[in-house]
Design a protein around this motif. Structure first.
Motif, PDB file in Angstrom:
ATOM      1  N   VAL A  56       0.839  -1.204   0.000  1.00  0.00           N
ATOM      2  CA  VAL A  56       0.000   0.000   0.000  1.00  0.00           C
ATOM      3  C   VAL A  56       0.870   1.249   0.000  1.00  0.00           C
ATOM      4  N   ASP A  57       1.928   1.255   0.825  1.00  0.00           N
ATOM      5  CA  ASP A  57       2.802   2.429   0.890  1.00  0.00           C
ATOM      6  C   ASP A  57       3.536   2.642  -0.428  1.00  0.00           C
ATOM      7  N   LEU A 117      -6.675   5.553  -2.168  1.00  0.00           N
ATOM      8  CA  LEU A 117      -6.475   4.549  -3.217  1.00  0.00           C
ATOM      9  C   LEU A 117      -7.570   3.489  -3.267  1.00  0.00           C
ATOM     10  N   SER A 118      -8.595   3.644  -2.489  1.00  0.00           N
ATOM     11  CA  SER A 118      -9.639   2.609  -2.459  1.00  0.00           C
ATOM     12  C   SER A 118     -10.230   2.358  -3.833  1.00  0.00           C
ATOM     13  N   LEU A 146      -5.539   1.888   2.482  1.00  0.00           N
ATOM     14  CA  LEU A 146      -5.882   2.302   1.117  1.00  0.00           C
ATOM     15  C   LEU A 146      -6.803   3.512   1.132  1.00  0.00           C
ATOM     16  N   VAL A 166      -5.381  -3.107   5.862  1.00  0.00           N
ATOM     17  CA  VAL A 166      -5.019  -2.785   4.483  1.00  0.00           C
ATOM     18  C   VAL A 166      -6.091  -1.897   3.848  1.00  0.00           C
ATOM     19  N   GLU A 167      -7.342  -2.256   4.041  1.00  0.00           N
ATOM     20  CA  GLU A 167      -8.427  -1.450   3.469  1.00  0.00           C
ATOM     21  C   GLU A 167      -8.428  -0.044   4.067  1.00  0.00           C
ATOM     22  N   LEU A 169       2.360   1.834  -3.418  1.00  0.00           N
ATOM     23  CA  LEU A 169       1.378   2.398  -4.351  1.00  0.00           C
ATOM     24  C   LEU A 169       1.091   3.862  -4.034  1.00  0.00           C
ATOM     25  N   ARG A 170       1.090   4.209  -2.757  1.00  0.00           N
ATOM     26  CA  ARG A 170       0.864   5.604  -2.366  1.00  0.00           C
ATOM     27  C   ARG A 170       1.906   6.519  -3.003  1.00  0.00           C
ATOM     28  N   ARG A 188      -8.608   2.794  -6.636  1.00  0.00           N
ATOM     29  CA  ARG A 188      -7.555   2.417  -7.588  1.00  0.00           C
ATOM     30  C   ARG A 188      -7.101   0.971  -7.433  1.00  0.00           C
ATOM     31  N   VAL A 189      -7.407   0.355  -6.275  1.00  0.00           N
ATOM     32  CA  VAL A 189      -6.900  -0.987  -5.992  1.00  0.00           C
ATOM     33  C   VAL A 189      -8.068  -1.958  -5.871  1.00  0.00           C
TER      34      VAL A 189
END
Length: 400
Positions: free
Chosen positions: A220-221, A256-257, A251, A247-248, A223-224, A259-260
């Motif tokens: 997640v980090d 990013l919710s 995000l 994780v949710e 992707l951020r 985007r993932v």
């Protein structure tokens, strides 16, 4: 055909269970008879899965991460009974705790025991304060006898350096994958559309147990740090585990919710891997991760932490990229590079497929197991009667 009778002891989840299923399924094709004592959580469903494949199996409760004198004694006694009733030639134990119990059984019965390491729990970076306990258990079990199988040369060196086995009682058998099942898709666009994604845009994915060892929050980090620079990229995260809620939340906090795509657990992981341009592994420790090898076999461009067997799977800068565990800034930089350069992605992907075919084909893995089984059982012939019928294990609620 090979006339071996194997009793396997294994945890019922994760790569350990997948490895045992793959190995015994392949040996079954060669006439090898097996029975698996399925331990820890999900034991019932795993035993059912093996039974549906035509393999012998039964479930047995076991505390996975702690010493449980009464429960562990029950596993020991059940194993002793199965060795006798099935008249087995060899016991294969997957993982540290099963390895200790199995080697104790070998000392008592005189049957050959093979302990297959899944990871290196005696290292502090793997198990923290518990590492010394794991070392003590493995050191004590060294005197029980048995043969140790490691997954990598690195694991062999570490095991010898920690004085946990004699040099003549340890072998390296690398994990193998089914390179015909895990291969680049003939119609990759269809695989991508099946995930609800756009075949004309790159797909980045993470697959695994959503647990601390696998470090999904590092994904997640990563992707951020990258997602904003690559609006064309699509991201997926596949798996289940205790950290899913965290994780949710991470995000959502990173925006990013949307985007993932959270895909959940995958019974056919090749269908996701064949859709990926880039596969990311963020684990803080491993043995030799099966999913990484499967992703390489599927022709993914693979970015991974350099822990344990990962550094023997990928040649950094040739068949993928390696970064230090937890180094999300470096992982983000590597992901940025391959998203910017489709040609680089394709070169890494092609080299990864070639490396898997050359070094990690299941055919080679099984051949080495057959050789080892032949060696450890040589000279162990004994009068054999008709195996006794298996007496079902009693559940704790049935009393003693």
């Amino acid at each position: 055909m090979h006339d071996f009778k194997i009793l396997a002891l294994t945890k019922a989840t994760g790569g350990i269970a997948l490895y045992n299923r793959l190995l015994l399924s392949e040996l079954d094709k060669m006439g090898v008879v097996s029975h698996t004592l399925c331990l820890s959580e999900e034991a019932e469903s795993y035993a059912q899965n093996l039974t549906e494949l035509g393999l012998g199996a039964e479930a047995m409760p076991m505390a996975r991460y702690s010493i449980d004198p009464l429960g562990d004694a029950r596993v020991l006694m059940r194993t002793l009974r199965l060795v006798r009733d099935l008249d087995v030639d060899v016991v294969i134990c997957h993982g540290s705790k099963a390895g200790f119990i199995g080697r104790a059984v070998g000392l008592i019965t005189g049957r050959p025991i093979i302990y297959r390491q899944a990871s290196l729990p005696f290292l502090k970076r793997v198990q923290g304060r518990k590492a010394s306990l794991y070392w003590a258990l493995d050191f004590a079990a060294k005197w029980f006898g048995g043969h140790v199988v490691t997954l990598t040369d690195y694991a062999r060196r570490q095991t010898l350096a920690h004085k946990l086995v004699r040099p003549d009682r340890i072998s390296v058998i690398r994990t193998g994958v089914d390179i015909d099942r895990f291969r680049p898709a003939e119609d990759r666009a269809a695989r991508i559309r099946a995930l609800g994604l756009d075949p004309d845009r790159p797909v980045v994915g993470w697959i695994g147990r959503i647990e601390a060892q696998k470090a999904p929050l590092d994904y997640v980090d990563t992707l951020r740090r990258v997602a904003g620079r690559h609006p064309e990229a699509q991201f997926v995260l596949a798996g289940e585990g205790r950290l899913r809620g965290e994780v949710e939340a991470a995000l959502a906090a990173a925006g990013l919710s949307d985007r993932v795509a959270m895909l959940g657990w995958q019974s056919a992981p090749e269908q996701v891997l064949q859709a990926l341009d880039v596969y990311v592994l963020t684990s803080h420790w491993e043995g030799l991760p099966l999913t990484l090898l499967e992703a390489m076999a599927c022709g993914c461009c693979c970015l991974s932490t350099d822990v344990d067997g990962c550094a023997e799977a990928i040649e950094d800068g040739v068949s993928g990229r390696l970064v230090a565990a937890g180094a999300t800034e470096d992982l983000a930089s590597a992901l940025d590079d391959v998203l910017r350069d489709p040609g680089l992605r394709r070169r890494y992907a092609g080299a990864a497929r070639q490396r898997t075919v050359a070094l990690f084909d299941k055919t080679e893995m099984v051949a080495k197991w057959i050789e080892l089984l032949s060696n450890v059982t040589a000279g162990k012939s004994r009068a054999r009667g008709t195996p006794r019928p298996i007496i079902p294990a009693r559940s704790p609620s049935e009393g003693r």
